[in-house]
Design an enzyme around this catalytic site. Structure first.
Site, PDB file in Angstrom:
ATOM      1  N   ARG A  88       0.828  -1.215   0.000  1.00 36.55           N
ATOM      2  CA  ARG A  88       0.000   0.000   0.000  1.00 36.55           C
ATOM      3  C   ARG A  88       0.860   1.262   0.000  1.00 36.55           C
ATOM      4  O   ARG A  88       0.510   2.273  -0.566  1.00 36.55           O
ATOM      5  CB  ARG A  88      -0.880  -0.029   1.261  1.00 36.55           C
ATOM      6  CG  ARG A  88      -2.083   0.883   1.250  1.00 36.55           C
ATOM      7  CD  ARG A  88      -2.829   0.871   2.598  1.00 36.55           C
ATOM      8  NE  ARG A  88      -2.777  -0.374   3.303  1.00 36.55           N
ATOM      9  CZ  ARG A  88      -3.728  -1.327   3.272  1.00 36.55           C
ATOM     10  NH1 ARG A  88      -4.814  -1.127   2.574  1.00 36.55           N
ATOM     11  NH2 ARG A  88      -3.585  -2.449   3.968  1.00 36.55           N
ATOM     12  N   TYR A  89       1.985   1.205   0.726  1.00 36.59           N
ATOM     13  CA  TYR A  89       2.897   2.348   0.846  1.00 36.59           C
ATOM     14  C   TYR A  89       4.194   1.971   0.143  1.00 36.59           C
ATOM     15  O   TYR A  89       4.620   0.812   0.197  1.00 36.59           O
ATOM     16  CB  TYR A  89       3.197   2.652   2.320  1.00 36.59           C
ATOM     17  CG  TYR A  89       1.971   2.757   3.190  1.00 36.59           C
ATOM     18  CD1 TYR A  89       1.244   3.941   3.268  1.00 36.59           C
ATOM     19  CD2 TYR A  89       1.544   1.672   3.947  1.00 36.59           C
ATOM     20  CE1 TYR A  89       0.116   4.039   4.071  1.00 36.59           C
ATOM     21  CE2 TYR A  89       0.422   1.759   4.748  1.00 36.59           C
ATOM     22  CZ  TYR A  89      -0.284   2.937   4.812  1.00 36.59           C
ATOM     23  OH  TYR A  89      -1.403   3.026   5.605  1.00 36.59           O
ATOM     24  N   ARG A  92       7.141  -0.034   2.283  1.00 36.64           N
ATOM     25  CA  ARG A  92       6.894  -1.220   3.096  1.00 36.64           C
ATOM     26  C   ARG A  92       5.780  -2.074   2.509  1.00 36.64           C
ATOM     27  O   ARG A  92       4.878  -1.559   1.848  1.00 36.64           O
ATOM     28  CB  ARG A  92       6.553  -0.851   4.539  1.00 36.64           C
ATOM     29  CG  ARG A  92       5.394   0.125   4.688  1.00 36.64           C
ATOM     30  CD  ARG A  92       5.594   0.924   5.980  1.00 36.64           C
ATOM     31  NE  ARG A  92       4.480   1.782   6.307  1.00 36.64           N
ATOM     32  CZ  ARG A  92       4.328   3.031   5.861  1.00 36.64           C
ATOM     33  NH1 ARG A  92       5.199   3.537   5.018  1.00 36.64           N
ATOM     34  NH2 ARG A  92       3.303   3.754   6.235  1.00 36.64           N
ATOM     35  N   CYS A 101      -5.344 -17.562  13.807  1.00 36.11           N
ATOM     36  CA  CYS A 101      -4.937 -16.837  15.027  1.00 36.11           C
ATOM     37  C   CYS A 101      -5.175 -17.734  16.234  1.00 36.11           C
ATOM     38  O   CYS A 101      -5.988 -18.663  16.172  1.00 36.11           O
ATOM     39  CB  CYS A 101      -5.781 -15.583  15.207  1.00 36.11           C
ATOM     40  SG  CYS A 101      -5.681 -14.444  13.813  1.00 36.11           S
ATOM     41  N   CYS A 108     -12.221  -7.756  14.496  1.00 30.52           N
ATOM     42  CA  CYS A 108     -11.102  -7.849  13.548  1.00 30.52           C
ATOM     43  C   CYS A 108     -11.469  -7.323  12.164  1.00 30.52           C
ATOM     44  O   CYS A 108     -12.486  -7.712  11.583  1.00 30.52           O
ATOM     45  CB  CYS A 108     -10.668  -9.304  13.430  1.00 30.52           C
ATOM     46  SG  CYS A 108      -9.339  -9.527  12.230  1.00 30.52           S
ATOM     47  N   ASP A 308      -7.570   4.089   9.388  1.00 36.63           N
ATOM     48  CA  ASP A 308      -7.279   3.482   8.097  1.00 36.63           C
ATOM     49  C   ASP A 308      -8.433   3.867   7.183  1.00 36.63           C
ATOM     50  O   ASP A 308      -9.562   3.393   7.377  1.00 36.63           O
ATOM     51  CB  ASP A 308      -7.188   1.950   8.235  1.00 36.63           C
ATOM     52  CG  ASP A 308      -5.808   1.453   7.900  1.00 36.63           C
ATOM     53  OD1 ASP A 308      -5.344   1.744   6.786  1.00 36.63           O
ATOM     54  OD2 ASP A 308      -5.207   0.791   8.753  1.00 36.63           O
ATOM     55  N   LYS A 315      -3.366   4.905   6.217  1.00 41.82           N
ATOM     56  CA  LYS A 315      -3.604   5.468   7.560  1.00 41.82           C
ATOM     57  C   LYS A 315      -3.385   6.972   7.547  1.00 41.82           C
ATOM     58  O   LYS A 315      -2.418   7.448   6.960  1.00 41.82           O
ATOM     59  CB  LYS A 315      -2.599   4.890   8.548  1.00 41.82           C
ATOM     60  CG  LYS A 315      -2.853   3.477   8.960  1.00 41.82           C
ATOM     61  CD  LYS A 315      -1.831   3.068  10.015  1.00 41.82           C
ATOM     62  CE  LYS A 315      -1.894   1.572  10.214  1.00 41.82           C
ATOM     63  NZ  LYS A 315      -1.548   0.817   9.001  1.00 41.82           N
TER      64      LYS A 315
END
Ligand code: SF4
Length: 381
Positions: A88-89, A92, A101, A108, A308, A315
């Protein structure tokens, strides 16, 4: 470790009533449930708004989906060039290794994508494709392992992924987002800690915690094993109605995190995940909370309050704005007690809209709501 996974098991442990069973079965058909027994034992059965139960025990409200809610609220899919990667960025990328999980949080934002029945983890071929993507994108400076919970994987598999990432020259930082130290502290073994450390490339661990009661003695010991190994610890917290939306509870959590050597990092505004409206606050509540934290507690205890933006727009910080009015060179800035000041201060009494330089003369304190303890010298905090 025993984990409660079905409505019947929740019922047996006194966490749901038999009348609720048909509703809980409907919820269970759609969303995964897992509540490790040690976490279940933290729940006060006599408190209908117990903050641990609100996070992990399914609630009837989950069947009510509001119009603004969406299956992929932060737009992971929009930015997924290959299975397992979200880019997205520019600097990163997320690497989603598993959809499983140890505990399933009712709020969530990936609830439609995680849990048993969803693809369990990246196949070896898909992982190789994901690593190839990272190798061929030199702008990726940091890789964030997320999920699901990456620390549910075996130390052997984690080691192999960490080594593959460390071997990529342009990847300088590995970050792991996890709830495991809270959900199943015993999994944070010496072997696991060793597996995520790689020579020459720092590994950061961001731990998801929403209430100080989650930081049991066992959870604190698990965090200490990570910190003692030299792994920098950060926190991420989701602002949740009835869980941590008061200054007292949030302040207590932030201080407890710092005491555990975990630097508060993000306070997330709860995402528009389906069936989670009962757990969301409005943004004004979050801003007031953050303003209160800033006014009361050490600078170490200050997370960045972020939203977000739905649709995959990333964000943005949404904390309160302390600059109230004015244009350079006459900026009006509010201090943590709500007092307004002209910046830069000038000699004499310079007036701007009812203000004198360096002090509030308007008789009102527009930003002081919720301030509990005025600070005498904020520079030392
Ligand atoms: S641990 Fe993280 S990924 Fe898993 S259910 Fe909770 S918030 Fe979602």
């Amino acid at each position: 470790m025993t984990t409660l996974r079905t409505p019947a098991q929740l019922c047996e442990r006194g966490l749901a009533s038999s009348e609720e069973m048909p509703t809980l079965e409907k919820i269970a058909a759609r969303y995964a449930t897992a509540l490790p027994l040690p976490l279940a034992k933290l729940i006060d059965r006599d408190d209908p708004r117990d903050p641990i139960a609100r996070q992990f025990v399914p609630a009837v409200e989950e069947l009510h989906w509001s119009e603004s809610e969406m299956a992929d609220p932060i737009g992971d899919d929009t930015h997924s060039p290959t299975e397992g990667i979200v880019h997205r960025y520019p600097d990163r990328a997320l690497l989603k290794l598993t959809h499983i999980c140890a505990v399933y949080c009712r709020f969530c934002f990936r609830r439609e994508m995680i849990g048993p029945g969803k693809p369990n983890s990246l196949s070896s071929k898909a992982l190789e494709r994901a690593l190839h993507y990272i190798r061929t994108h030199p702008e990726i400076w940091e890789v964030i392992l997320t999920g699901g919970d990456p620390l549910i994987l075996s130390p052997r598999r984690l080691r192999s992924v960490a080594k593959s990432l460390a071997d990529i020259d342009h990847v300088k930082v590995i970050r792991i987002h996890t709830r495991m130290p809270v959900a199943d502290p015993a999994r944070i073994t010496t072997e696991l800690v060793r597996s995520i450390k790689v020579k020459g490339k720092p590994t950061y661990v961001a731990i998801h915690v929403n209430h100080s009661r989650e930081l049991t003695a066992a959870a604190r010991a698990a965090c200490a094993r990570l910190a003692d190994a030299g792994i920098p610890l950060l926190s991420q917290t989701v602002l949740l109605a009835g869980v941590n939306d008061t200054p007292e509870v949030m302040g207590d959590l932030m201080r407890t995190l710092v005491e555990c050597r975990i630097k508060p990092y993000y306070l997330h505004h709860a995402d528009l995940a389906p069936g989670t409206a009962h757990l969301r606050t409005d943004i004004a509540t979050g801003q007031e909370l953050v303003r209160n934290l800033r006014g009361r507690w050490s600078g170490l205890c200050q997370p960045t309050y972020v939203l977000d933006i739905p649709g995959g727009h990333g964000k943005s910080p949404i904390g309160p704005n302390y600059i109230e009015a004015g244009a350079a060179p006459d900026i009006v800035v509010a201090d943590v007690n709500g007092q307004r000041h002209v910046y830069p201060p000038r000699g004499g009494a310079q007036k701007t809209d009812g203000l004198e330089c360096g002090r509030d003369v308007s008789g009102e304190s527009p930003t002081g709501r919720g301030m509990q303890q005025p600070l005498r010298d904020s520079r030392t905090q």
